[in-house]
Design a protein around this motif. Structure first.
Motif, PDB file in Angstrom:
ATOM      1  N   HIS A  87      28.831  37.208  38.347  1.00  0.00           N
ATOM      2  CA  HIS A  87      29.855  37.090  37.313  1.00  0.00           C
ATOM      3  C   HIS A  87      30.881  36.030  37.740  1.00  0.00           C
ATOM      4  O   HIS A  87      30.649  34.858  37.582  1.00  0.00           O
ATOM      5  N   ARG A  88      31.958  36.470  38.311  1.00  0.00           N
ATOM      6  CA  ARG A  88      32.927  35.530  38.864  1.00  0.00           C
ATOM      7  C   ARG A  88      33.880  36.302  39.772  1.00  0.00           C
ATOM      8  O   ARG A  88      34.057  37.521  39.615  1.00  0.00           O
ATOM      9  N   PRO A  89      34.492  35.628  40.729  1.00  0.00           N
ATOM     10  CA  PRO A  89      35.438  36.325  41.619  1.00  0.00           C
ATOM     11  C   PRO A  89      36.648  36.810  40.832  1.00  0.00           C
ATOM     12  O   PRO A  89      37.074  36.187  39.866  1.00  0.00           O
ATOM     13  N   ASN A  90      37.172  37.935  41.253  1.00  0.00           N
ATOM     14  CA  ASN A  90      38.428  38.422  40.682  1.00  0.00           C
ATOM     15  C   ASN A  90      39.149  39.274  41.726  1.00  0.00           C
ATOM     16  O   ASN A  90      38.615  39.529  42.813  1.00  0.00           O
ATOM     17  N   LEU A  92      30.217  32.053  46.373  1.00  0.00           N
ATOM     18  CA  LEU A  92      30.992  31.082  45.607  1.00  0.00           C
ATOM     19  C   LEU A  92      30.201  29.821  45.286  1.00  0.00           C
ATOM     20  O   LEU A  92      30.717  28.914  44.629  1.00  0.00           O
ATOM     21  N   MET A 139      30.432  38.851  42.618  1.00  0.00           N
ATOM     22  CA  MET A 139      31.129  37.568  42.466  1.00  0.00           C
ATOM     23  C   MET A 139      30.152  36.473  42.058  1.00  0.00           C
ATOM     24  O   MET A 139      30.448  35.630  41.206  1.00  0.00           O
ATOM     25  N   ARG A 140      29.009  36.480  42.687  1.00  0.00           N
ATOM     26  CA  ARG A 140      28.010  35.449  42.409  1.00  0.00           C
ATOM     27  C   ARG A 140      27.471  35.575  40.995  1.00  0.00           C
ATOM     28  O   ARG A 140      27.315  34.567  40.293  1.00  0.00           O
TER      29      ARG A 140
END
Length: 349
Positions: free
Chosen positions: A176-179, A234, A173-174
């Motif tokens: 790339h991004r949360p999904n 995040l 998540m850190r």
């Protein structure tokens, strides 16, 4: 024997009973940090960073703990100097050798996690492969208790896998991004982590604790740990730049490798001479000072020397092994005939 701890520290005792959960939170953070550490690195570089980070303070902790326990065998005896020597390898957990300090069992768990990540590095550390690792490891950890295969259980680590795996997902998540996929992995690991709370209670406090203590505080602490690492993933703490956090972070590992047997021995030895609150405060302060000295006088210089020495060794391996392999691949096979005749003309293959 003197009064019990719940009598001396009635409030603190209730909180300290769940202190063992620090190990679980540490594994969660480790999953995040180690996934970050292996990204874009070669196996040799990762090995250098881990050896130079773990072993200097660990060796100092073993020597110091062995000397204190040998001098005052009041809490636990020293199981022979051969045990101490074996502990220096950090592999004592694999051959049933007693730990010089009980907390060292966690380091062997960490080593197994490192080995898993090395396998991932050999396959290539990519987003896709990390997701595959999370899935395969989850399945192995879930099946291991039923299959009762010692090797699978030893490396799948069902009790601790949810924390490592969740840490890896949080780092993805850190980076790339949360999904939805990553959040689903985290949610699944949070649920699986609840399975072994009673086991961990019994391991740390005895079987009677399972019935005597409520499990909900442990569950709340685990959820709080997941929330904390999730907030880091995040970026909610990115603006915090407290300089003392760097020092505190540097002292955590040296403090960890010396705190238990030494601390308990000192408290037991002086329990009837110094008031309990003063004694606990004094031992805590002494442990912090000792951790700082280990960090400054042993961990930093010895770690630097290990990094330099190991990197030279890796350079030697690359210099003398890699070129030969490349040359072997590029050299065409030798044949007895070096020229062929084609339509009456000489052709060099």
């Amino acid at each position: 024997m003197g009064p019990s701890t719940d009598t001396i520290f009635p409030t603190a005792h209730k909180l300290a009973q769940y202190g063992w959960l620090g190990v679980e939170i540490f594994f969660l953070i480790s999953g995040f940090v180690i996934c970050m550490s292996v990204w874009g690195r070669a196996v040799g570089e990762f090995a250098v960073s881990r050896v130079s980070r773990l072993f200097p303070a660990y060796w100092a902790g073993i020597v110091l703990t062995a000397l204190v326990v040998k001098m005052w065998p009041e809490i636990t005896p020293l199981h022979g100097w051969d045990t101490v020597i074996t502990n220096l390898t950090m592999l004592q957990g694999g051959n049933n050798t007693p730990n010089v300090d009980p907390v060292y069992w966690t380091l062997f768990v960490e080593l197994k996690f490192y080995l898993i990540m090395v396998v991932a590095m050999l396959c290539g550390v990519t987003y896709r492969n990390c997701l595959l690792l999370c899935g395969v490891w989850t399945a192995a950890a879930a099946l291991a208790p039923a299959l009762k295969t010692p090797l699978l259980t030893a490396f799948a680590m069902p009790q601790y896998a949810p924390f490592f795996i969740a840490g890896i997902a949080f780092y993805l998540m850190r980076r790339h991004r949360p999904n939805a996929i990553l959040w689903a992995i985290v949610a699944l690991q949070l649920l699986l982590a609840q399975r072994y709370i009673d086991y961990r209670l019994a391991t740390n406090l005895g079987k009677a604790a399972v019935d005597a203590l409520p499990s909900w505080p442990a569950r709340v602490i685990i959820v709080a740990g997941f929330a904390l690492v999730g907030a880091i993933a995040l970026g909610l703490f990115d603006r915090i730049q407290w300089k003392w956090l760097t020092t505190a972070g540097a002292l955590t590992y040296p403090l960890y490798v010396i705190h238990m047997n030494i601390g308990m021995t000192l408290i037991h030895h002086y329990r009837n001479r110094i008031p309990a609150p003063v004694l606990v405060a004094a031992v805590t302060a002494l442990m912090l000072v000792a951790a700082w000295l280990i960090h400054r006088l042993i961990e930093r210089p010895l770690g630097k020397w290990l990094r330099t020495t190991m990197r030279r060794g890796i350079d030697d391996v690359r210099q003398y092994v890699t070129p030969r392999r490349r040359h072997a691949r590029r050299t065409p096979p030798q044949t007895p005939t070096t020229h062929h005749m084609t339509n009456g003309h000489c052709r060099t293959p």
